[in-house]
Scaffold this motif. Structure first.
Motif, PDB file in Angstrom:
ATOM      1  N   SER A   1      -9.912   0.988 -10.105  1.00 48.45           N
ATOM      2  CA  SER A   1     -10.481  -0.198 -11.223  1.00 48.45           C
ATOM      3  C   SER A   1     -10.647  -1.301 -10.630  1.00 48.45           C
ATOM      4  CB  SER A   1      -9.968  -0.454 -12.867  1.00 48.45           C
ATOM      5  OG  SER A   1      -9.015  -0.673 -13.070  1.00 48.45           O
ATOM      6  N   ALA A   2     -11.488  -1.893 -11.141  1.00 48.14           N
ATOM      7  CA  ALA A   2     -11.334  -3.970 -10.873  1.00 48.14           C
ATOM      8  C   ALA A   2      -9.722  -4.153 -10.579  1.00 48.14           C
ATOM      9  CB  ALA A   2     -12.063  -4.680 -11.384  1.00 48.14           C
TER      10      ALA A   2
ATOM     11  N   ARG B   1      -6.434   2.785  -1.042  1.00 46.09           N
ATOM     12  CA  ARG B   1      -7.463   3.934  -0.309  1.00 46.09           C
ATOM     13  C   ARG B   1      -6.129   4.737   0.578  1.00 46.09           C
ATOM     14  NH1 ARG B   1      -8.410   1.602   4.882  1.00 46.09           N
ATOM     15  NH2 ARG B   1      -8.618  -0.788   3.743  1.00 46.09           N
ATOM     16  N   HIS B   2      -5.025   3.892   1.123  1.00 45.61           N
ATOM     17  CA  HIS B   2      -4.195   4.938   2.082  1.00 45.61           C
ATOM     18  C   HIS B   2      -3.320   5.877   0.736  1.00 45.61           C
ATOM     19  CE1 HIS B   2      -4.881   3.875   5.888  1.00 45.61           C
ATOM     20  NE2 HIS B   2      -4.894   2.259   5.471  1.00 45.61           N
TER      21      HIS B   2
ATOM     22  N   TYR C   1      -3.926  -5.160  -8.650  1.00 43.44           N
ATOM     23  CA  TYR C   1      -2.610  -4.702  -9.018  1.00 43.44           C
ATOM     24  C   TYR C   1      -2.304  -4.718  -7.556  1.00 43.44           C
ATOM     25  CZ  TYR C   1       1.075  -2.423  -9.920  1.00 43.44           C
ATOM     26  OH  TYR C   1       2.909  -2.491  -9.523  1.00 43.44           O
ATOM     27  N   ALA C   2      -2.902  -4.039  -7.246  1.00 41.59           N
ATOM     28  CA  ALA C   2      -2.172  -2.750  -5.846  1.00 41.59           C
ATOM     29  C   ALA C   2      -2.622  -3.286  -4.940  1.00 41.59           C
ATOM     30  CB  ALA C   2      -3.307  -1.643  -5.674  1.00 41.59           C
ATOM     31  N   GLY C   3      -4.123  -3.941  -4.404  1.00 37.61           N
ATOM     32  CA  GLY C   3      -5.261  -4.289  -3.589  1.00 37.61           C
ATOM     33  C   GLY C   3      -5.491  -2.834  -3.238  1.00 37.61           C
TER      34      GLY C   3
ATOM     35  N   VAL D   1      -6.246   5.504 -10.548  1.00 36.87           N
ATOM     36  CA  VAL D   1      -4.941   5.364 -10.437  1.00 36.87           C
ATOM     37  C   VAL D   1      -4.669   3.650  -9.999  1.00 36.87           C
ATOM     38  CG1 VAL D   1      -4.509   7.736  -9.517  1.00 36.87           C
ATOM     39  CG2 VAL D   1      -5.996   6.500  -8.190  1.00 36.87           C
ATOM     40  N   ASN D   2      -3.089   3.660  -9.730  1.00 33.97           N
ATOM     41  CA  ASN D   2      -3.153   2.286  -9.656  1.00 33.97           C
ATOM     42  C   ASN D   2      -1.730   1.994  -8.888  1.00 33.97           C
ATOM     43  OD1 ASN D   2      -4.171   0.140 -11.802  1.00 33.97           O
ATOM     44  ND2 ASN D   2      -3.743   2.089 -13.024  1.00 33.97           N
ATOM     45  N   ASN D   3      -1.017   2.984  -8.429  1.00 32.62           N
ATOM     46  CA  ASN D   3       0.500   3.267  -7.971  1.00 32.62           C
ATOM     47  C   ASN D   3       0.542   4.371  -7.330  1.00 32.62           C
ATOM     48  OD1 ASN D   3       1.522   4.780  -9.993  1.00 32.62           O
ATOM     49  ND2 ASN D   3       2.113   2.746 -10.756  1.00 32.62           N
ATOM     50  N   MET D   4       1.755   4.900  -6.908  1.00 33.60           N
ATOM     51  CA  MET D   4       2.005   6.183  -5.814  1.00 33.60           C
ATOM     52  C   MET D   4       2.565   7.262  -7.291  1.00 33.60           C
ATOM     53  SD  MET D   4       4.969   8.763  -4.844  1.00 33.60           S
ATOM     54  CE  MET D   4       6.541   7.540  -4.179  1.00 33.60           C
TER      55      MET D   4
END
Ligand SMILES: O=C(COP(=O)(O)O)[C@@H](O)[C@H](O)[C@H](O)COP(=O)(O)O
Length: 354
Positions: free
Chosen positions: A50-51, A63-64, A56-58, A25-28
């Motif tokens: 991933s790293a 986490r959130h 990309y998202a930080g 996952v990288n985004n909502m």
């Protein structure tokens, strides 16, 4: 429901003979698609970062987003997993920021590109296991390098992976070494190399046993029966999505992934975690390309992200059903990480090595 450890989810999967897809996952939109599919199929979830996702998202956004998933779907057990931690430091920071599972990928050096040696891999993995288990957090290790048995090329990707040509001994995990590695490190799960690689270009033809060594899974499982095997690079590269992408301005060419039936065969022989990222990328890209081509006047991102979510959700549901994950979320009662830490300390979760 609180976040649960990967060990708890995979022990349940082993007991009941199913596998759990671990989606990147990288985004909502990805998180929502995965969670909606899980809610509709009653499936436990592994969300992994991933790293590349961190870049990309930080870390705070990742986490959130994952905590939001656990809050919005309280009936679904969710594991928050660090994918390919390339050093003990990365994994310790992940534990500090609430990840309930980490991966120490000591098969590569800290640059995430150079294949390491045995002593390095054992030392860094054991270090992470000692620290993580004290917190009740589970650990995935890796032995062997992902790459193509067709060409001998290592599985280089933008995020992680060795570079250049490797010999077969690096591209296929050895069962004796797997047993020794698990004995020395006490990892909960082991990523093995059997000819898969990250990304869309895995095989130039539908794979057969010479380039996708499913038989190796059986040999490794026989030696380490309670260590959960992990298949990385396990997107199936759906041919219907490939066609949609190529018909709407894309140019991915002819390429093949890991057939779902082969993953299901692996699940029968000890594969419990199946890493999938590319398939969701393809479903999102195909949906957006098609929507854009058919609706040239639209410009609100919500208009094209909705079909992207629907496309990704379709893949997730299909994998939850095929891997037998569906129907199991409601059967899992969360074990706190503190309780998991006590179980590790008592030796209750030690690996069996034959
Ligand atoms: O195995 C994986 C995905 O397999 P896949 O390409 O979907 O067959 C993941 O573990 C990879 O680590 C992940 O896709 C890497 O993502 P980025 O580093 O590009 O974010």
């Amino acid at each position: 429901m609180p976040l649960v450890s990967m060990r708890q989810l995979l022990d349940h999967a082993a007991e009941h003979g199913y596998g759990v897809p671990a989606f990147n996952v990288n985004n909502m939109e990805q998180v929502k698609a995965i969670m909606e599919a899980a809610a509709e199929t009653d499936s436990p979830v592994i969300l992994q970062a991933s790293a590349g996702a961190r870049k990309y998202a930080g870390e705070p956004f990742l986490r959130h987003l994952i905590l939001a998933a656990a809050e919005a779907y309280p009936q679904i057990p969710v594991c928050m997993h660090q994918d390919h931690g390339t050093s003990p430091a990365v994994n310790i920071r992940a534990i500090q920021s609430a990840f309930s599972s980490v991966m120490m990928d000591g098969s590569l050096l800290e640059d995430g590109k150079t294949p390491s040696d045995w002593d390095y891999n054992v030392a860094v993995t054991r270090k992470v296991v000692d620290l993580a288990h004290a917190c009740g957090v589970s650990v995935e290790g890796e032995l062997g390098c992902l790459g193509s048995l067709e060409t001998g090329m290592a599985g280089e990707e933008d995020g992680i992976g060795a570079e250049g040509k490797l010999d077969h001994s690096k591209l296929l995990t050895d069962p004796d070494e797997a047993a020794e590695f698990v004995k020395l490190t006490k990892v909960d799960a082991l990523a093995i190399a059997i000819g898969t690689s990250h990304g869309a270009y895995k095989f130039t033809r539908p794979p057969t046993g010479d380039v996708l060594a499913i038989s190796r899974i059986k040999e490794i499982h026989a030696r380490i029966p309670n260590t959960h095997l992990v298949m990385h690079g396990s997107s199936s590269v759906p041919q219907d999505w490939l066609k949609i992408i190529n018909e709407n301005g894309g140019d991915l060419g002819e390429t093949y992934g890991v057939p779902v039936a082969e993953i299901v065969e692996g699940i029968k022989h000890g594969v419990r975690k199946v890493n999938i990222d590319t398939d969701l990328r393809m479903a999102a890209t195909g949906s957006i390309r098609k929507y854009m081509a058919e609706n040239p006047k639209k410009f609100d991102p919500r208009d094209y992200l909705k079909p992207a979510m629907a496309g990704m959700k379709g893949i997730c549901k299909a994998r939850y059903e095929a891997f037998g994950t569906a129907g199991n979320a409601s059967k899992i009662k969360p074990i706190s990480l503190e309780d998991m830490a006590n179980r590790y300390a008592k030796g209750d979760l030690d690996p069996k090595v034959n």
